[in-house]
Design a protein around this motif. Structure first.
Motif, short mmCIF file in Angstrom:
data_model
loop_
_atom_site.label_atom_id
_atom_site.label_comp_id
_atom_site.label_asym_id
_atom_site.label_seq_id
_atom_site.Cartn_x
_atom_site.Cartn_y
_atom_site.Cartn_z
N ARG A 20 30.94 18.97 78.35
CA ARG A 20 32.36 19.40 78.97
C ARG A 20 31.86 19.10 80.69
NH1 ARG A 20 38.22 19.41 78.44
NH2 ARG A 20 39.58 20.07 80.31
N VAL A 21 32.52 18.33 81.42
CA VAL A 21 31.41 19.11 82.38
C VAL A 21 32.76 19.19 83.39
CG1 VAL A 21 30.89 18.66 84.76
CG2 VAL A 21 29.99 17.80 82.36
N GLU A 22 33.50 20.36 84.10
CA GLU A 22 34.39 20.59 85.13
C GLU A 22 33.78 21.36 86.41
OE1 GLU A 22 36.66 23.76 83.75
OE2 GLU A 22 37.58 22.78 81.66
N VAL A 23 34.77 20.08 87.13
CA VAL A 23 34.95 20.30 88.81
C VAL A 23 35.59 20.80 89.84
CG1 VAL A 23 32.75 18.97 88.81
CG2 VAL A 23 33.75 18.02 89.50
N ASP A 24 35.48 21.62 90.98
CA ASP A 24 36.46 21.74 91.62
C ASP A 24 36.15 20.89 93.09
OD1 ASP A 24 33.81 22.94 93.21
OD2 ASP A 24 35.44 24.46 93.52
N GLN A 25 35.11 20.19 93.08
CA GLN A 25 35.39 19.08 94.23
C GLN A 25 34.81 18.01 94.02
OE1 GLN A 25 35.43 19.64 97.58
NE2 GLN A 25 35.58 22.15 97.05
N GLN A 26 34.61 16.80 94.12
CA GLN A 26 34.89 15.29 94.20
C GLN A 26 33.41 15.06 93.46
OE1 GLN A 26 35.88 11.90 96.03
NE2 GLN A 26 34.23 10.72 95.83
N ALA A 27 32.47 15.06 92.60
CA ALA A 27 31.63 15.04 91.93
C ALA A 27 30.95 13.25 91.35
CB ALA A 27 30.77 16.15 91.07
N SER A 38 29.13 5.88 89.33
CA SER A 38 29.79 4.90 88.71
C SER A 38 31.01 5.79 87.87
CB SER A 38 29.92 4.32 88.41
OG SER A 38 29.16 3.95 86.92
N ASN A 39 30.47 7.03 87.84
CA ASN A 39 30.97 8.26 86.59
C ASN A 39 31.63 9.18 88.31
OD1 ASN A 39 31.05 6.86 83.73
ND2 ASN A 39 29.04 7.16 84.02
N VAL A 40 32.60 8.79 88.74
CA VAL A 40 33.14 10.12 89.21
C VAL A 40 34.11 11.33 88.55
CG1 VAL A 40 34.28 10.13 91.42
CG2 VAL A 40 32.52 8.59 91.53
N LEU A 41 33.70 12.78 88.80
CA LEU A 41 35.17 12.86 88.79
C LEU A 41 35.80 13.11 90.29
CD1 LEU A 41 32.90 15.33 86.26
CD2 LEU A 41 34.51 13.47 86.30
N GLY A 47 38.87 22.17 95.81
CA GLY A 47 38.78 23.28 95.60
C GLY A 47 39.45 24.84 94.67
N ASP A 48 40.20 24.14 94.07
CA ASP A 48 40.84 25.35 93.19
C ASP A 48 40.45 25.56 92.72
OD1 ASP A 48 42.61 26.75 91.57
OD2 ASP A 48 44.24 25.27 92.70
N THR A 49 39.83 26.05 91.95
CA THR A 49 39.18 26.50 90.28
C THR A 49 39.61 26.15 89.32
OG1 THR A 49 38.88 28.51 90.25
CG2 THR A 49 36.69 27.78 91.24
N GLU A 50 40.99 26.33 88.98
CA GLU A 50 42.30 26.20 88.77
C GLU A 50 43.07 24.86 88.42
OE1 GLU A 50 43.47 28.56 86.31
OE2 GLU A 50 41.61 29.43 87.21
N GLN A 51 42.47 24.01 89.07
CA GLN A 51 42.52 22.56 88.83
C GLN A 51 41.45 21.34 89.57
OE1 GLN A 51 46.38 22.06 90.99
NE2 GLN A 51 46.89 23.61 91.96
N VAL A 52 40.77 21.45 87.93
CA VAL A 52 39.71 21.35 87.97
C VAL A 52 40.05 19.33 88.13
CG1 VAL A 52 38.64 23.12 87.94
CG2 VAL A 52 39.10 21.97 85.66
N GLY A 53 38.89 18.81 88.01
CA GLY A 53 38.96 17.02 87.24
C GLY A 53 37.43 17.62 86.46
N TRP A 54 37.89 16.58 85.57
CA TRP A 54 36.69 16.66 84.38
C TRP A 54 36.22 15.50 83.52
CZ3 TRP A 54 41.97 17.63 84.49
CH2 TRP A 54 42.52 16.71 82.57
N VAL A 55 35.49 15.76 82.91
CA VAL A 55 35.11 14.97 81.37
C VAL A 55 34.55 15.39 80.58
CG1 VAL A 55 32.74 14.31 82.40
CG2 VAL A 55 33.87 13.00 81.65
N ASP A 56 34.15 15.04 79.45
CA ASP A 56 34.40 15.22 77.93
C ASP A 56 33.93 13.69 77.11
OD1 ASP A 56 36.11 17.98 77.26
OD2 ASP A 56 37.83 16.43 77.39
#
Length: 82
Positions: A20-27, A38-41, A47-56
């Motif tokens: 599982r990867v979580e990011v606080d900026q587009q990555a 093409s796998n964009v999060l 900037g908010d570490t509580e509202q991250v983008g993620w992938v499992d």
């Protein structure tokens, strides 16, 4: 016997079954032999570490690359299990 191909033979001792990867900026992430972007999060709120983008990912993962696509620093979390 095994015959190596043009790239040789690769052995991996740290194969993960779940990541599982979580990011606080587009990555973008690249898994295993992927070289694309093409796998964009996208985080819910950049900037908010509580509202991250993620992938499992469930399946063999032997290489992971995280590419920051933002102009500011990226914070990430990486979780894994074998």
């Amino acid at each position: 016997g095994k015959t190596p191909g043009a790239a040789g033979i690769a052995f991996f001792s740290a194969l993960k079954r779940w990541v599982r990867v979580e990011v606080d900026q587009q990555a973008a992430i690249q898994l295993n032999s992927d070289t694309g972007v093409s796998n964009v999060l996208q985080p819910i709120a950049p900037g908010d570490t509580e509202q991250v983008g993620w992938v499992d990912r469930w399946g063999p993962v032997y290489k992971l690359v995280i590419l920051n696509q933002s102009a500011v620093s990226l914070n990430y979390s990486f979780l894994s299990a074998e």
